[in-house]
Design a protein around this motif. Structure first.
Motif, PDB file in Angstrom:
ATOM      1  N   GLY A  12      10.446  61.430  28.361  1.00 32.23           N
ATOM      2  CA  GLY A  12      10.693  61.463  29.809  1.00 32.23           C
ATOM      3  C   GLY A  12      12.098  60.949  30.103  1.00 32.23           C
ATOM      4  O   GLY A  12      13.026  61.161  29.323  1.00 32.23           O
ATOM      5  N   ASN A  13      12.225  60.269  31.223  1.00 29.43           N
ATOM      6  CA  ASN A  13      13.561  59.832  31.653  1.00 29.43           C
ATOM      7  C   ASN A  13      14.233  58.893  30.659  1.00 29.43           C
ATOM      8  O   ASN A  13      15.397  59.089  30.297  1.00 29.43           O
ATOM      9  N   ILE A  14      13.501  57.849  30.228  1.00 35.72           N
ATOM     10  CA  ILE A  14      14.146  56.888  29.317  1.00 35.72           C
ATOM     11  C   ILE A  14      14.348  57.528  27.939  1.00 35.72           C
ATOM     12  O   ILE A  14      15.422  57.414  27.333  1.00 35.72           O
ATOM     13  N   ASP A  34       6.511  63.980  22.350  1.00 35.70           N
ATOM     14  CA  ASP A  34       5.879  63.841  23.674  1.00 35.70           C
ATOM     15  C   ASP A  34       4.646  64.737  23.696  1.00 35.70           C
ATOM     16  O   ASP A  34       4.583  65.739  22.982  1.00 35.70           O
ATOM     17  N   ILE A  35       3.673  64.374  24.537  1.00 36.66           N
ATOM     18  CA  ILE A  35       2.506  65.243  24.637  1.00 36.66           C
ATOM     19  C   ILE A  35       2.787  66.479  25.492  1.00 36.66           C
ATOM     20  O   ILE A  35       2.070  67.463  25.410  1.00 36.66           O
ATOM     21  N   TYR A  66       3.249  64.031  15.713  1.00 36.02           N
ATOM     22  CA  TYR A  66       3.675  62.699  15.269  1.00 36.02           C
ATOM     23  C   TYR A  66       4.100  62.699  13.795  1.00 36.02           C
ATOM     24  O   TYR A  66       4.848  61.832  13.364  1.00 36.02           O
ATOM     25  N   THR A  78       8.513  54.841  24.676  1.00 38.94           N
ATOM     26  CA  THR A  78       8.600  54.832  26.152  1.00 38.94           C
ATOM     27  C   THR A  78       7.457  55.648  26.747  1.00 38.94           C
ATOM     28  O   THR A  78       7.427  55.871  27.950  1.00 38.94           O
ATOM     29  N   ALA A  79       6.540  56.114  25.907  1.00 37.71           N
ATOM     30  CA  ALA A  79       5.450  56.961  26.402  1.00 37.71           C
ATOM     31  C   ALA A  79       4.599  56.180  27.375  1.00 37.71           C
ATOM     32  O   ALA A  79       4.330  55.003  27.176  1.00 37.71           O
ATOM     33  N   GLY A  80       4.186  56.847  28.417  1.00 39.21           N
ATOM     34  CA  GLY A  80       3.327  56.199  29.390  1.00 39.21           C
ATOM     35  C   GLY A  80       3.615  56.698  30.776  1.00 39.21           C
ATOM     36  O   GLY A  80       4.340  57.676  30.959  1.00 39.21           O
ATOM     37  N   VAL A  81       3.047  55.997  31.705  1.00 37.59           N
ATOM     38  CA  VAL A  81       3.217  56.383  33.103  1.00 37.59           C
ATOM     39  C   VAL A  81       4.117  55.347  33.757  1.00 37.59           C
ATOM     40  O   VAL A  81       3.869  54.155  33.614  1.00 37.59           O
ATOM     41  N   PRO A  82       5.167  55.764  34.453  1.00 36.41           N
ATOM     42  CA  PRO A  82       6.010  54.771  35.132  1.00 36.41           C
ATOM     43  C   PRO A  82       5.436  54.375  36.486  1.00 36.41           C
ATOM     44  O   PRO A  82       4.498  54.990  36.967  1.00 36.41           O
ATOM     45  N   ASN A 121       5.632  49.763  30.120  1.00 38.89           N
ATOM     46  CA  ASN A 121       5.104  48.634  30.895  1.00 38.89           C
ATOM     47  C   ASN A 121       3.586  48.696  31.040  1.00 38.89           C
ATOM     48  O   ASN A 121       3.019  49.787  30.963  1.00 38.89           O
TER      49      ASN A 121
HETATM   50  N1  APR Z   1       2.347  60.513  23.616  1.00 34.84           N
HETATM   51  C1  APR Z   1       3.620  60.862  23.829  1.00 34.84           C
HETATM   52  N2  APR Z   1       4.178  60.916  25.053  1.00 34.84           N
HETATM   53  C2  APR Z   1       3.420  60.605  26.095  1.00 34.84           C
HETATM   54  C3  APR Z   1       2.068  60.210  25.965  1.00 34.84           C
HETATM   55  C4  APR Z   1       1.531  60.168  24.647  1.00 34.84           C
HETATM   56  N3  APR Z   1       0.276  59.813  24.419  1.00 34.84           N
HETATM   57  N4  APR Z   1       1.587  59.967  27.206  1.00 34.84           N
HETATM   58  C5  APR Z   1       2.593  60.170  28.089  1.00 34.84           C
HETATM   59  N5  APR Z   1       3.695  60.569  27.424  1.00 34.84           N
HETATM   60  C6  APR Z   1       5.001  60.934  27.946  1.00 34.84           C
HETATM   61  C7  APR Z   1       4.978  61.734  29.237  1.00 34.84           C
HETATM   62  O1  APR Z   1       4.654  63.096  28.982  1.00 34.84           O
HETATM   63  C8  APR Z   1       6.414  61.540  29.735  1.00 34.84           C
HETATM   64  O2  APR Z   1       7.280  62.573  29.300  1.00 34.84           O
HETATM   65  O3  APR Z   1       5.738  59.760  28.307  1.00 34.84           O
HETATM   66  C9  APR Z   1       6.836  60.213  29.110  1.00 34.84           C
HETATM   67  C10 APR Z   1       7.160  59.143  30.121  1.00 34.84           C
HETATM   68  O4  APR Z   1       8.321  59.544  30.770  1.00 34.84           O
HETATM   69  P1  APR Z   1       8.582  59.240  32.318  1.00 34.84           P
HETATM   70  O5  APR Z   1       7.357  59.529  33.096  1.00 34.84           O
HETATM   71  O6  APR Z   1       9.857  59.908  32.695  1.00 34.84           O
HETATM   72  O7  APR Z   1       8.766  57.627  32.335  1.00 34.84           O
HETATM   73  P2  APR Z   1      10.067  56.772  31.981  1.00 34.84           P
HETATM   74  O8  APR Z   1      10.863  56.568  33.200  1.00 34.84           O
HETATM   75  O9  APR Z   1      10.720  57.338  30.775  1.00 34.84           O
HETATM   76  O10 APR Z   1       9.384  55.362  31.655  1.00 34.84           O
HETATM   77  C11 APR Z   1       8.491  55.211  30.580  1.00 34.84           C
HETATM   78  O11 APR Z   1       8.926  52.854  30.392  1.00 34.84           O
HETATM   79  O12 APR Z   1      10.006  51.334  31.795  1.00 34.84           O
HETATM   80  C12 APR Z   1       8.780  51.856  31.378  1.00 34.84           C
HETATM   81  O13 APR Z   1       7.404  51.592  33.343  1.00 34.84           O
HETATM   82  C13 APR Z   1       8.053  52.514  32.506  1.00 34.84           C
HETATM   83  O14 APR Z   1       5.987  52.631  31.331  1.00 34.84           O
HETATM   84  C14 APR Z   1       7.093  53.391  31.760  1.00 34.84           C
HETATM   85  C15 APR Z   1       7.905  53.810  30.527  1.00 34.84           C
END
Ligand code: APR
Length: 317
Positions: A12-14, A34-35, A66, A78-82, A121
């Motif tokens: 994602g963004n990061i 990424d998924i 993977y 950085t995977a997850g929900v922001p 986070n």
């Molecule tokens: N495996 C791989 N990627 C995943 C998975 C997974 N199981 N679940 C989610 N993702 C991916 C999403 O598809 C998305 O592309 O993680 C990416 C997250 O990117 P953004 O939503 O753009 O979030 P980002 O701003 O990069 O921040 C990521 O860092 O600072 C923290 O709070 C923030 O928890 C968040 C994380």
């Protein structure tokens, strides 16, 4: 010299910003996992073309697999929900815990020799869960928080004082949340203790308190402005600083979420402290001599993190 392989889980963004920085600086080859199908491949192709224009040698692949992380030297997660406006980092607990646990198992399977930096986070809990689920040694699993928080504090101080941000050095410790502990006593501007600048009337105590509050609220300020996401340029730069210190054995002393076994009177838990990062991973935790007030703030910050870990354990993690 063999080229380094750097895995980025979450494109994602990061993750994408990190990929761009790594390729521009020619630090190694990147695997972006990424998924989300298609997006990652598309970003990788775009970045390959950016490298062609910039005359850079590194390669990048985007994948859902993977297995492509096999043999990675370093991995940033950085995977997850922001966060969205109104959400705290802790609101992300349940959603991101499932994700981090799965990823920890994948890292264990495909690149157990890697240095792992967690960014997802709520940070301090996610790094703990990553270490538990991957089983990697604690000195090779760290969390990125303090460099970001310190960067915000440095930026606000430099702006208020009208000096170059490079000349402001500081540490922000504790958990990556509202309870983070800024340390004016360990802050210098061009080597001069911050207190001397205050004594000379260049910064008032009131201004300093406002800056500390703004630092603690630094992530939310950006979330509220952006509405649809959270900060990513500064988090990417901060995570990369940790990776570079490891890959190039720089032995930088950086504030990170590191495993404590007795340091700061804390046992078997992650907390934001200054740590020396070199080829051995987290090679040494630096213990600052905190005064009673700083100690109290640090302890209460760590207790907040401990409570979240306890909540997570109740949820079966
Ligand atoms: N495996 C791989 N990627 C995943 C998975 C997974 N199981 N679940 C989610 N993702 C991916 C999403 O598809 C998305 O592309 O993680 C990416 C997250 O990117 P953004 O939503 O753009 O979030 P980002 O701003 O990069 O921040 C990521 O860092 O600072 C923290 O709070 C923030 O928890 C968040 C994380």
């Amino acid at each position: 010299m063999v080229r380094k392989k750097i895995g980025l889980i979450g494109g994602g963004n990061i993750g994408a910003t990190l990929a761009h920085l790594i390729l521009q600086r020619d630090l190694g080859d990147v695997v972006l996992v990424d998924i989300a199908e298609g997006v990652t491949q598309g970003k990788a192709l775009d970045l390959c073309q950016a490298s062609a224009i910039d005359d850079r040698a590194g390669s990048i692949i985007g994948t859902q697999d993977y297995g492509a992380l096999k043999g990675a030297d370093a991995v940033v997660v950085t995977a997850g929900v922001p966060r969205k406006p109104g959400m705290s980092r802790d609101d992300l607990l349940q959603i991101n815990s499932d994700i981090i646990r799965t990823i920890g198992q994948q890292i264990k399977q495909h690149c157990p020799g890697a240095f792992v930096v967690v960014v997802t986070n709520p940070l301090d809990v996610m790094v703990w869960l990553m270490q538990q689920s991957s089983g990697l040694p604690t000195h090779r699993v760290l969390g990125m928080a303090g460099i970001l928080d310190s960067g915000r504090f440095r930026y606000f101080l430099a702006t208020a004082l009208g000096v170059a941000v490079q000349d402001v050095k500081t540490f922000v410790l504790g958990g990556h949340g509202d309870t983070m502990v800024a340390l004016p006593r360990y802050t210098t501007v061009a080597g001069i203790p911050l207190q001397e600048w205050i004594d000379q009337g260049k910064l008032s105590s009131e201004q300093l308190n406002d800056i500390i509050k703004r630092t603690q609220n630094g992530g939310a300020e950006i979330v509220n402005l952006m509405k649809t996401g959270s900060a990513y340029y500064a988090p990417a730069s901060a995570a990369l600083q940790m990776v570079e210190s490891y890959l190039f054995d720089q032995k930088r002393i950086l504030p990170c979420a590191a495993w404590l076994s007795g340091e700061y009177s804390i046992n078997n838990m992650y907390a934001g402290v200054p740590v020396m990062i070199g080829a051995g991973g987290a090679e040494k935790v630096i213990e600052l001599d905190l005064n009673a007030d700083e100690k109290q703030q640090f302890t209460s910050s760590v207790q907040t993190v401990q409570k979240l870990i306890d909540d997570l354990k109740t949820l079966g993690f």
